[in-house]
Design a protein around this motif. Sequence first.
Motif, mmCIF file in Angstrom:
data_model
loop_
_atom_site.group_PDB
_atom_site.id
_atom_site.type_symbol
_atom_site.label_atom_id
_atom_site.label_comp_id
_atom_site.label_asym_id
_atom_site.label_seq_id
_atom_site.Cartn_x
_atom_site.Cartn_y
_atom_site.Cartn_z
ATOM 1 N N ARG A 327 0.939 -1.250 -0.055
ATOM 2 C CA ARG A 327 0.037 0.039 0.052
ATOM 3 C C ARG A 327 0.765 1.223 -0.034
ATOM 4 N NH1 ARG A 327 -3.930 1.705 3.761
ATOM 5 N NH2 ARG A 327 -2.923 0.587 5.538
ATOM 6 N N THR A 328 1.990 1.204 0.805
ATOM 7 C CA THR A 328 2.785 2.422 0.723
ATOM 8 C C THR A 328 3.439 2.431 -0.608
ATOM 9 O OG1 THR A 328 3.206 1.736 3.138
ATOM 10 C CG2 THR A 328 4.578 3.399 2.115
ATOM 11 N N LEU A 329 3.935 1.497 -1.142
ATOM 12 C CA LEU A 329 4.622 1.574 -2.561
ATOM 13 C C LEU A 329 3.485 2.333 -3.645
ATOM 14 C CD1 LEU A 329 7.327 1.380 -3.689
ATOM 15 C CD2 LEU A 329 6.563 -1.270 -4.387
ATOM 16 N N ASP A 330 2.328 1.883 -3.333
ATOM 17 C CA ASP A 330 1.467 2.277 -4.335
ATOM 18 C C ASP A 330 1.160 3.778 -4.105
ATOM 19 O OD1 ASP A 330 -0.779 2.222 -6.425
ATOM 20 O OD2 ASP A 330 -2.053 2.491 -4.730
ATOM 21 N N LEU A 331 1.033 4.372 -2.782
ATOM 22 C CA LEU A 331 0.831 5.492 -2.632
ATOM 23 C C LEU A 331 2.088 6.563 -3.071
ATOM 24 C CD1 LEU A 331 -0.383 5.546 1.290
ATOM 25 C CD2 LEU A 331 -1.646 6.495 -0.914
ATOM 26 N N LEU A 332 3.460 5.778 -2.926
ATOM 27 C CA LEU A 332 4.553 6.780 -3.369
ATOM 28 C C LEU A 332 4.586 6.745 -4.866
ATOM 29 C CD1 LEU A 332 7.140 5.134 -0.848
ATOM 30 C CD2 LEU A 332 6.288 7.735 -1.061
ATOM 31 N N THR A 333 3.999 5.672 -5.337
ATOM 32 C CA THR A 333 3.922 5.606 -7.088
ATOM 33 C C THR A 333 3.137 6.782 -7.480
ATOM 34 O OG1 THR A 333 4.655 3.390 -7.007
ATOM 35 C CG2 THR A 333 3.647 4.062 -9.046
ATOM 36 N N GLN A 334 1.895 7.060 -6.918
ATOM 37 C CA GLN A 334 0.902 7.729 -7.170
ATOM 38 C C GLN A 334 1.578 9.241 -7.083
ATOM 39 O OE1 GLN A 334 -3.163 7.094 -6.425
ATOM 40 N NE2 GLN A 334 -2.697 4.988 -5.432
ATOM 41 N N GLY A 335 2.215 9.496 -6.046
ATOM 42 C CA GLY A 335 2.648 10.766 -5.904
ATOM 43 C C GLY A 335 3.741 11.237 -6.763
ATOM 44 N N VAL A 336 4.595 10.160 -7.188
ATOM 45 C CA VAL A 336 5.639 10.427 -8.087
ATOM 46 C C VAL A 336 4.790 10.888 -9.519
ATOM 47 C CG1 VAL A 336 7.014 9.507 -9.761
ATOM 48 C CG2 VAL A 336 7.230 9.221 -7.266
ATOM 49 N N ASP A 337 3.678 10.116 -10.001
ATOM 50 C CA ASP A 337 2.943 10.193 -10.919
ATOM 51 C C ASP A 337 2.544 11.869 -10.976
ATOM 52 O OD1 ASP A 337 3.544 7.689 -11.969
ATOM 53 O OD2 ASP A 337 1.774 6.872 -11.324
ATOM 54 N N VAL A 338 2.072 12.271 -9.792
ATOM 55 C CA VAL A 338 1.213 13.265 -9.766
ATOM 56 C C VAL A 338 2.271 14.583 -10.110
ATOM 57 C CG1 VAL A 338 0.160 15.243 -8.127
ATOM 58 C CG2 VAL A 338 -0.740 13.009 -8.156
ATOM 59 N N LEU A 339 3.525 14.499 -9.548
ATOM 60 C CA LEU A 339 4.387 15.416 -9.584
ATOM 61 C C LEU A 339 5.012 15.568 -11.100
ATOM 62 C CD1 LEU A 339 6.346 14.964 -6.489
ATOM 63 C CD2 LEU A 339 4.837 16.974 -6.769
ATOM 64 N N ARG A 340 4.971 14.411 -11.743
ATOM 65 C CA ARG A 340 5.628 14.160 -12.930
ATOM 66 C C ARG A 340 4.691 14.923 -14.023
ATOM 67 N NH1 ARG A 340 8.601 8.244 -12.974
ATOM 68 N NH2 ARG A 340 10.578 9.122 -12.207
ATOM 69 N N ALA A 341 3.454 14.563 -14.130
ATOM 70 C CA ALA A 341 2.265 15.208 -14.603
ATOM 71 C C ALA A 341 2.164 16.783 -14.487
ATOM 72 C CB ALA A 341 1.003 14.593 -14.079
ATOM 73 N N ARG A 342 2.600 17.365 -13.445
ATOM 74 C CA ARG A 342 2.458 18.527 -13.240
ATOM 75 C C ARG A 342 3.534 19.691 -13.652
ATOM 76 N NH1 ARG A 342 1.263 21.284 -7.922
ATOM 77 N NH2 ARG A 342 2.463 22.794 -8.811
ATOM 78 N N ASP A 343 4.751 19.146 -13.486
ATOM 79 C CA ASP A 343 5.981 19.899 -13.718
ATOM 80 C C ASP A 343 6.851 19.236 -14.588
ATOM 81 O OD1 ASP A 343 8.332 21.376 -11.544
ATOM 82 O OD2 ASP A 343 7.770 21.598 -13.524
ATOM 83 N N PRO A 344 6.871 19.882 -16.039
ATOM 84 C CA PRO A 344 7.859 19.192 -16.932
ATOM 85 C C PRO A 344 9.156 19.671 -16.819
ATOM 86 C CG PRO A 344 6.738 21.115 -18.054
ATOM 87 C CD PRO A 344 5.954 20.513 -16.768
ATOM 88 N N ARG A 345 9.631 20.599 -15.972
ATOM 89 C CA ARG A 345 10.963 21.103 -15.734
ATOM 90 C C ARG A 345 11.873 20.406 -15.099
ATOM 91 N NH1 ARG A 345 9.260 26.743 -13.245
ATOM 92 N NH2 ARG A 345 7.715 25.318 -12.257
ATOM 93 N N PRO A 346 13.160 20.502 -15.419
ATOM 94 C CA PRO A 346 14.045 19.485 -14.816
ATOM 95 C C PRO A 346 14.163 19.811 -13.334
ATOM 96 C CG PRO A 346 15.418 21.282 -15.922
ATOM 97 C CD PRO A 346 13.648 21.381 -16.256
ATOM 98 N N THR A 347 14.898 18.793 -12.716
ATOM 99 C CA THR A 347 14.947 18.964 -11.268
ATOM 100 C C THR A 347 16.044 19.937 -10.900
ATOM 101 O OG1 THR A 347 14.194 16.839 -10.621
ATOM 102 C CG2 THR A 347 15.574 17.893 -8.965
ATOM 103 N N ILE A 348 15.685 21.109 -9.980
ATOM 104 C CA ILE A 348 16.641 22.192 -9.229
ATOM 105 C C ILE A 348 16.612 22.071 -8.033
ATOM 106 C CG2 ILE A 348 17.436 24.476 -9.865
ATOM 107 C CD1 ILE A 348 15.964 24.643 -12.313
ATOM 108 N N PRO A 349 17.504 21.233 -7.375
ATOM 109 C CA PRO A 349 17.464 21.517 -5.799
ATOM 110 C C PRO A 349 17.681 22.756 -5.314
ATOM 111 C CG PRO A 349 18.952 19.584 -6.721
ATOM 112 C CD PRO A 349 18.869 20.471 -7.961
ATOM 113 N N GLY A 350 16.811 23.150 -4.462
ATOM 114 C CA GLY A 350 16.986 24.426 -3.654
ATOM 115 C C GLY A 350 17.119 24.150 -2.309
ATOM 116 N N PRO A 351 17.779 25.127 -1.408
ATOM 117 C CA PRO A 351 17.844 25.039 -0.146
ATOM 118 C C PRO A 351 16.830 24.576 0.731
ATOM 119 C CG PRO A 351 18.815 27.245 -0.948
ATOM 120 C CD PRO A 351 18.095 26.258 -2.134
ATOM 121 N N GLY A 352 16.862 23.465 1.386
ATOM 122 C CA GLY A 352 15.926 22.773 2.237
ATOM 123 C C GLY A 352 14.656 22.165 1.469
ATOM 124 N N THR A 353 14.875 22.098 0.207
ATOM 125 C CA THR A 353 13.719 21.452 -0.764
ATOM 126 C C THR A 353 14.306 20.508 -1.778
ATOM 127 O OG1 THR A 353 14.009 23.298 -2.325
ATOM 128 C CG2 THR A 353 12.371 23.379 -0.584
#
Length: 355
Positions: A327-353
């Motif tokens: 169940r946990t793995l499914d939740l995390l996978t759904q979370g990844v899908d939501v983030l990938r669907a909303r933001d096509p930009r590359p990852t830019i690590p910011g302070p504290g994020t």
Amino acid sequence: MAGARDELWDAVDARDELTAARGVFALLDSGLAAEDILLEVIAPVQRKVGAEWAAGRITVAQEHAATAIHERVIAALAHRSAPPSGLTGVTVTVACVEGEWHALPARILAETLRLRGHTVDYLGAQVPTPHLVAHLHRTAPDVVALSSSLPTRLPTAHAAIAAVRATGVPVLAGGAAFAADGRYARLLGADAWAADAREAAGVLSRGLPRPGPEAARPAVEDLPHLDDQEYTNVSRGKRRLVRGTLAGLEQRLPEMLSYSETQRERTAEDLAHIVDFLAAALYTDDSTLFTGFLDWTGDILEARGVPARVLLPGLDLLRQELKDFPRTLDLLTQGVDVLRARDPRPTIPGPGTAA
């Protein structure tokens, strides 16, 4: 009413408590009912305070200052207004669940119910459940109104609801934690739910029956999905998960090695919030609680110039840590899908994020 809200906003934004109080008293002196001031002026301005923080236009300190002004203005308003004579209401204990520090919604509820003729015992923020129950044994109210704003407090709210009902006192639940439609209040066994203070007053006017003998059974019996122990393992393993994920991020993102101690602490806090919401979603068996939090967090990050995909490395590491929990793995996978669907930009690590 819009003009009054604008004036109050300008005052709290400027941290001008005297002007805020004078404006509220002027509304009262003009004949506007105290309940309308609470619910149609102060409450909307407080919501704007939260929205301005979320949009990155005010700081946490400014948000706290504005909230403190509202709390003091409400206290002053309570001393200037009185409920209509001749009303006979019920006795209500109003309290925030353990761990819940957002007390202003509960305070507004308490004052609204008092104005409706109810006898109100307002206990404020962060009331430990054993102390709440001991208080009920001493005071014997007709109803307990439990408030919570953060969904991460839902497991604690469940324990409080069960403990209160076991004393024979019905529970009226309210606050953002229980969802806009009250579904978590129903899931966790509350006797009633109200979307706002006026609806809560309506519930009390109709009456709430005392809980029956079934209230004495263990609360978790109503949540059979908890038998898989995934919630227990994730919640109890929070410190280990945060520590391990933080170490993994440092290996994946070399720039984190140059982070200051403050930046590392903020990153750890971000990870802790993710684990907290993951645990709450496991407790309620509702994936939208977790994915909605990630989507909201994405909005917060982007308002501060950080792409939402900055969260993806942390989620990926958590998936590796928790791969044996379906169940946990499914939740995390759904979370990844939501983030990938909303933001096509590359990852830019910011302070504290960097989570």
